[in-house]
Design an enzyme around this catalytic site. Structure first.
Site, PDB file in Angstrom:
ATOM      1  CD  GLU A 183      25.098  14.705 -15.520  1.00  0.00           C
ATOM      2  OE1 GLU A 183      24.608  13.803 -16.242  1.00  0.00           O
ATOM      3  OE2 GLU A 183      26.214  15.204 -15.731  1.00  0.00           O
ATOM      4  CE  LYS A 238      29.619  13.595 -15.717  1.00  0.00           C
ATOM      5  NZ  LYS A 238      28.563  14.021 -16.659  1.00  0.00           N
ATOM      6  CB  CYS A 287      26.068  11.021 -16.188  1.00  0.00           C
ATOM      7  SG  CYS A 287      25.232  10.705 -17.767  1.00  0.00           S
TER       8      CYS A 287
HETATM    9  C1  ACM Z   1      26.659  12.647 -19.351  1.00  0.00           C
HETATM   10  O1  ACM Z   1      27.669  12.486 -18.676  1.00  0.00           O
HETATM   11  N1  ACM Z   1      25.725  13.501 -18.974  1.00  0.00           N
HETATM   12  C2  ACM Z   1      26.438  11.884 -20.580  1.00  0.00           C
END
Ligand code: ACM
Length: 262
Positions: free
Chosen positions: A39, A109, A144
């Site tokens: 990420e 995301k 993530c």
């Molecule tokens: C995250 O979503 N970077 C913990």
């Protein structure tokens, strides 16, 4: 069989040139069909305002992401790489998906974690699967903290994903219990590309715990990294082996679902 790689490294905080150079070099030198980076690989993670992210974000056709997608095509490798995306006034925690035989796509995301909520807009792409024709592989991406929501991986699996790529900057340890379950409960391969190192902003430290891993569709760890190392993990996987969701003569984990009861 296809060769799947995850690259674990420590992005240089806010240095998009240095991180892009690292990523482009890794793409050229990794002998794999699909390569997954963490990420926000191009810029680092711990931002606390939109102004800060605005200083490192770029559109998918910006110079750094173009260098990465060009490297993917030049090496004939499919690349999934996290970056800070600018789209007009909006800022997303995104992953670019690029390489041979596909149109470049961006996943934004869905579930924002902690101070990401101060910096980014909620992703609006939803979850989607990209068919990689030359590999006969259906690839889905979650980023993530999306792992916390079983709906993320389940949505991708119901759309036909064989492989879920999870670019990550994971800061807790509980994910190591849950990720293999996401693989097992959906019968998909799952590749976690995490980062390591610590970043500091406004007197607060955030540490990332490495331990990237590739899980088989039964939850088995195929390969994993240490907590603090720059390393590329590679596994050979058979995407087609995920598609029959039947596990005895009667039961099938998808056909047995009862959505009307949920
Ligand atoms: C995250 O979503 N970077 C913990």
């Amino acid at each position: 069989m296809i060769r799947l790689a995850t690259v674990q490294f420590q992005p240089v905080y806010r240095d998009v040139d240095a991180n892009t150079a690292f990523i482009v070099n890794a793409i050229a030198n990794t002998d794999a069909d699909v390569i997954i980076f963490p990420e926000l690989s191009t810029c680092g993670y711990f931002f606390v305002s939109r102004d800060e992210v605005g200083g490192v974000a770029e559109s998918v056709d910006g110079p750094h992401i173009t260098a990465i997608t060009n490297a993917a095509h030049a090496a004939n490798r499919v690349v999934v790489c996290g970056f800070a995306e600018r789209d007009g006034d909006n800022l997303y925690n995104s992953a670019v998906i690029a390489g041979p035989g596909i149109n470049t796509r961006v996943y934004r995301k869905t579930h924002l974690f902690y101070k990401e909520t101060l910096c980014f807009d909620e992703g609006n792409t939803g979850f989607f699967v990209v068919h990689l024709p030359h590999l006969d592989c259906n690839l889905g991406v979650m980023i993530c903290y999306d792992w916390r929501f079983p709906e993320s991986a389940r949505t991708l699996a119901l759309q036909g994903a064989d492989l879920i790529a999870c670019p990550s900057n994971l800061v807790t340890h509980i994910w190591r219990m849950a990720m293999p379950v996401r693989a097992f409960e959906n019968k998909v391969y799952l590749a976690v590309a995490n980062r390591y190192g610590t970043e500091t902003n406004t007197g607060e430290d955030v540490s990332f715990n490495g331990q990237s891993a590739i899980y088989s569709f039964n939850g088995e760890v195929l390969t994993s990294a240490n907590a603090e190392e720059t390393v590329t993990l590679i596994s050979e996987i058979d995407p087609s082996a995920t598609r029959n969701k039947q596990f005895n003569s009667i039961n099938d984990i998808f056909k047995d679902r009862r959505p009307e009861s949920y």
